[in-house]
Design a protein around this motif. Structure first.
Motif, PDB file in Angstrom:
ATOM      1  N   TRP A 127       0.838  -1.185   0.000  1.00 52.90           N
ATOM      2  CA  TRP A 127       0.000   0.000   0.000  1.00 52.90           C
ATOM      3  C   TRP A 127       0.878   1.241   0.000  1.00 52.90           C
ATOM      4  CZ3 TRP A 127      -4.638  -0.838   3.853  1.00 52.90           C
ATOM      5  CH2 TRP A 127      -5.191  -2.109   3.625  1.00 52.90           C
ATOM      6  N   PHE A 128       0.294   2.326  -0.507  1.00 50.17           N
ATOM      7  CA  PHE A 128       1.007   3.604  -0.453  1.00 50.17           C
ATOM      8  C   PHE A 128       0.677   4.254   0.894  1.00 50.17           C
ATOM      9  CE2 PHE A 128       1.818   8.064  -1.111  1.00 50.17           C
ATOM     10  CZ  PHE A 128       2.984   8.063  -1.854  1.00 50.17           C
ATOM     11  N   VAL A 129       1.638   4.223   1.811  1.00 49.57           N
ATOM     12  CA  VAL A 129       1.417   4.684   3.178  1.00 49.57           C
ATOM     13  C   VAL A 129       2.359   5.833   3.494  1.00 49.57           C
ATOM     14  CG1 VAL A 129       1.385   4.015   5.617  1.00 49.57           C
ATOM     15  CG2 VAL A 129       0.791   2.336   3.857  1.00 49.57           C
ATOM     16  N   TYR A 130       1.814   6.907   4.031  1.00 46.67           N
ATOM     17  CA  TYR A 130       2.649   8.003   4.538  1.00 46.67           C
ATOM     18  C   TYR A 130       3.428   7.462   5.738  1.00 46.67           C
ATOM     19  CZ  TYR A 130       3.810  12.355   6.975  1.00 46.67           C
ATOM     20  OH  TYR A 130       4.466  13.370   7.634  1.00 46.67           O
ATOM     21  N   ASP A 131       4.756   7.374   5.588  1.00 47.56           N
ATOM     22  CA  ASP A 131       5.535   6.596   6.550  1.00 47.56           C
ATOM     23  C   ASP A 131       6.374   7.404   7.533  1.00 47.56           C
ATOM     24  OD1 ASP A 131       7.386   7.571   4.766  1.00 47.56           O
ATOM     25  OD2 ASP A 131       8.489   5.700   4.531  1.00 47.56           O
ATOM     26  N   THR A 132       6.306   8.726   7.497  1.00 50.44           N
ATOM     27  CA  THR A 132       7.162   9.528   8.375  1.00 50.44           C
ATOM     28  C   THR A 132       6.871   9.254   9.847  1.00 50.44           C
ATOM     29  OG1 THR A 132       7.284  11.278   6.705  1.00 50.44           O
ATOM     30  CG2 THR A 132       7.925  11.851   8.953  1.00 50.44           C
ATOM     31  N   GLY A 133       5.587   9.212  10.208  1.00 45.50           N
ATOM     32  CA  GLY A 133       5.218   8.948  11.601  1.00 45.50           C
ATOM     33  C   GLY A 133       5.584   7.547  12.030  1.00 45.50           C
ATOM     34  N   TRP A 134       5.317   6.564  11.152  1.00 47.61           N
ATOM     35  CA  TRP A 134       5.654   5.178  11.487  1.00 47.61           C
ATOM     36  C   TRP A 134       7.166   5.001  11.635  1.00 47.61           C
ATOM     37  CZ3 TRP A 134       1.748   2.963  13.352  1.00 47.61           C
ATOM     38  CH2 TRP A 134       0.472   3.069  12.789  1.00 47.61           C
ATOM     39  N   LYS A 135       7.923   5.668  10.766  1.00 50.43           N
ATOM     40  CA  LYS A 135       9.375   5.562  10.845  1.00 50.43           C
ATOM     41  C   LYS A 135       9.898   6.195  12.125  1.00 50.43           C
ATOM     42  CE  LYS A 135      13.531   6.277   8.076  1.00 50.43           C
ATOM     43  NZ  LYS A 135      14.070   6.767   6.785  1.00 50.43           N
ATOM     44  N   THR A 136       9.317   7.314  12.523  1.00 47.99           N
ATOM     45  CA  THR A 136       9.739   7.975  13.757  1.00 47.99           C
ATOM     46  C   THR A 136       9.484   7.079  14.962  1.00 47.99           C
ATOM     47  OG1 THR A 136       9.220  10.139  12.783  1.00 47.99           O
ATOM     48  CG2 THR A 136       9.434  10.045  15.175  1.00 47.99           C
ATOM     49  N   PHE A 137       8.375   6.343  14.944  1.00 48.96           N
ATOM     50  CA  PHE A 137       8.014   5.484  16.071  1.00 48.96           C
ATOM     51  C   PHE A 137       8.817   4.185  16.078  1.00 48.96           C
ATOM     52  CE2 PHE A 137       4.909   2.203  17.747  1.00 48.96           C
ATOM     53  CZ  PHE A 137       5.160   2.490  19.082  1.00 48.96           C
ATOM     54  N   LEU A 138       8.816   3.491  14.934  1.00 50.35           N
ATOM     55  CA  LEU A 138       9.410   2.151  14.885  1.00 50.35           C
ATOM     56  C   LEU A 138      10.932   2.162  14.753  1.00 50.35           C
ATOM     57  CD1 LEU A 138       6.820   0.382  12.534  1.00 50.35           C
ATOM     58  CD2 LEU A 138       6.965   0.256  15.032  1.00 50.35           C
ATOM     59  N   ASN A 139      11.473   3.275  14.313  1.00 47.61           N
ATOM     60  CA  ASN A 139      12.919   3.356  14.135  1.00 47.61           C
ATOM     61  C   ASN A 139      13.519   4.383  15.090  1.00 47.61           C
ATOM     62  OD1 ASN A 139      15.128   2.267  12.802  1.00 47.61           O
ATOM     63  ND2 ASN A 139      15.219   3.926  11.305  1.00 47.61           N
ATOM     64  N   ALA A 140      12.905   4.472  16.271  1.00 44.09           N
ATOM     65  CA  ALA A 140      13.350   5.461  17.262  1.00 44.09           C
ATOM     66  C   ALA A 140      14.751   5.148  17.747  1.00 44.09           C
ATOM     67  CB  ALA A 140      12.381   5.485  18.440  1.00 44.09           C
ATOM     68  N   ASP A 141      15.444   6.186  18.168  1.00 50.64           N
ATOM     69  CA  ASP A 141      16.794   6.027  18.682  1.00 50.64           C
ATOM     70  C   ASP A 141      16.764   5.407  20.077  1.00 50.64           C
ATOM     71  OD1 ASP A 141      19.503   6.122  18.734  1.00 50.64           O
ATOM     72  OD2 ASP A 141      19.685   8.307  18.837  1.00 50.64           O
ATOM     73  N   PHE A 142      17.925   5.027  20.552  1.00 50.62           N
ATOM     74  CA  PHE A 142      18.077   4.447  21.883  1.00 50.62           C
ATOM     75  C   PHE A 142      17.576   5.441  22.942  1.00 50.62           C
ATOM     76  CE2 PHE A 142      21.240   3.756  25.471  1.00 50.62           C
ATOM     77  CZ  PHE A 142      20.528   2.712  26.031  1.00 50.62           C
ATOM     78  N   ASP A 143      16.758   4.942  23.890  1.00 53.47           N
ATOM     79  CA  ASP A 143      16.147   5.799  24.912  1.00 53.47           C
ATOM     80  C   ASP A 143      17.118   5.967  26.090  1.00 53.47           C
ATOM     81  OD1 ASP A 143      14.473   7.198  26.585  1.00 53.47           O
ATOM     82  OD2 ASP A 143      12.702   6.008  26.067  1.00 53.47           O
ATOM     83  N   TRP A 144      17.985   6.957  25.982  1.00 53.35           N
ATOM     84  CA  TRP A 144      18.993   7.188  27.014  1.00 53.35           C
ATOM     85  C   TRP A 144      18.390   7.517  28.382  1.00 53.35           C
ATOM     86  CZ3 TRP A 144      24.047   6.104  26.607  1.00 53.35           C
ATOM     87  CH2 TRP A 144      24.570   5.935  25.329  1.00 53.35           C
ATOM     88  N   PRO A 145      17.392   8.397  28.487  1.00 53.81           N
ATOM     89  CA  PRO A 145      16.836   8.716  29.816  1.00 53.81           C
ATOM     90  C   PRO A 145      16.293   7.486  30.541  1.00 53.81           C
ATOM     91  CG  PRO A 145      16.142  10.354  28.221  1.00 53.81           C
ATOM     92  CD  PRO A 145      16.799   9.255  27.443  1.00 53.81           C
ATOM     93  N   LEU A 146      15.587   6.610  29.818  1.00 53.11           N
ATOM     94  CA  LEU A 146      15.043   5.405  30.445  1.00 53.11           C
ATOM     95  C   LEU A 146      16.167   4.479  30.893  1.00 53.11           C
ATOM     96  CD1 LEU A 146      12.644   3.667  31.237  1.00 53.11           C
ATOM     97  CD2 LEU A 146      12.563   2.784  28.895  1.00 53.11           C
TER      98      LEU A 146
END
Length: 277
Positions: free
Chosen positions: A62-81
């Motif tokens: 499907w043609f999916v706008y992927d910017t939001g999904w990429k930001t969520f699923l390809n997030a950087d390492f969570d240093w504060p946690l």
């Protein structure tokens, strides 16, 4: 595209005096506007080309706008946690050795009580896992709030491989299903990390050496791989906490994650035996 392709011609004509400065300035304005607009269209064309390529292979995309999904699923390492869990859980057992009374450290007093250290160890591990779950839930909620505020997350029922950056993913999985798996896997990874911190500190019994060992094992490969030692990326524990990098053609990373889980379980068993006896 026509405006962009004429840049060299206009530049040459202006240098030879074939066009006036005003004509050249007007062209540069049009060129700037076309250049800004070209990048989004270029991404759309690349996405369409990717979808057509998958269709030719017999895979629905499907043609999916992927910017939001990429930001969520390809997030950087969570240093504060990471830092928060490291500081909170490293003293869970050490405090029993450091606490003093007229009879010595408190861990010796526990030996004389009913059920002694066995129940204490179990409660500490379970409370650590529970608190780690709460912390991860809080951080995930914050991430989802800011993500939903700044991005669209359309078509969650679309096949996961519709997202170009997930082209190497397992087929037959929807974006929504993978998001649930992603959240659950990261939760388990954080619980495993918190238990690893607790058990290592239980075995070492001193705060500074315990923190040194934990950070060396979990962070040093990451720092070295980013400094140019790319071979160490397969033993980068931060990738385990991120989860998505493990699935993208990273078989060594998956093997490392499984080995780390086995090692954490083994260390926990050893720590329990030493604590009880």
């Amino acid at each position: 595209q026509t405006t962009l392709s004429q840049y060299s011609k206009y530049k040459e004509d202006y240098a030879k005096g074939k066009i006036t400065q005003q004509e050249y300035r007007e062209y540069l304005i049009l060129y700037g506007e076309a250049y800004v607009k070209n990048e989004p269209f270029k991404r759309i064309e690349q996405h369409l080309s990717y979808a057509d390529e998958l269709s030719a292979q017999g895979r629905e995309a499907w043609f999916v706008y992927d910017t939001g999904w990429k930001t969520f699923l390809n997030a950087d390492f969570d240093w504060p946690l990471y830092v928060l869990q490291l500081l909170l859980f490293s003293g869970v057992f050490i405090i029993e050795h450091a606490s003093r009374s007229s009879n010595g450290a408190f861990h010796t007093i526990l030996r004389t009580t009913k059920n002694g250290r066995s129940v204490t160890f179990k409660c500490k591990i379970l409370s650590t896992a529970a608190l780690s779950t709460v912390l991860y839930g809080i951080f995930l909620s914050i991430d989802l709030f800011y993500l939903s505020s700044g991005f669209d997350l359309p078509l969650p029922q679309a096949p996961l491989h519709s997202l170009p950056f997930m082209s190497a993913s397992v087929p037959g999985v929807s974006i929504k299903a993978f998001c649930i798996l992603y959240a659950a896997a990261r939760l388990l990874a954080n619980i495993a990390f918190s238990i690893f911190v607790v058990t290592i500190s239980s075995l070492i019994k001193k705060l500074t050496p315990a923190l040194t060992v934990i950070t060396f094992i979990t962070l040093m490969p990451h720092l070295l791989s980013r400094s140019g030692f790319h071979a160490l990326s397969c033993v980068d524990y931060t990738a385990v906490l991120r989860f998505t990098p493990l699935l993208l053609d990273n078989l060594p990373g998956l093997i490392f994650a499984l080995l780390f889980a086995v090692c954490t379980l083994t260390i926990t068993i050893c720590a329990r035996r030493r604590w009880i006896h």
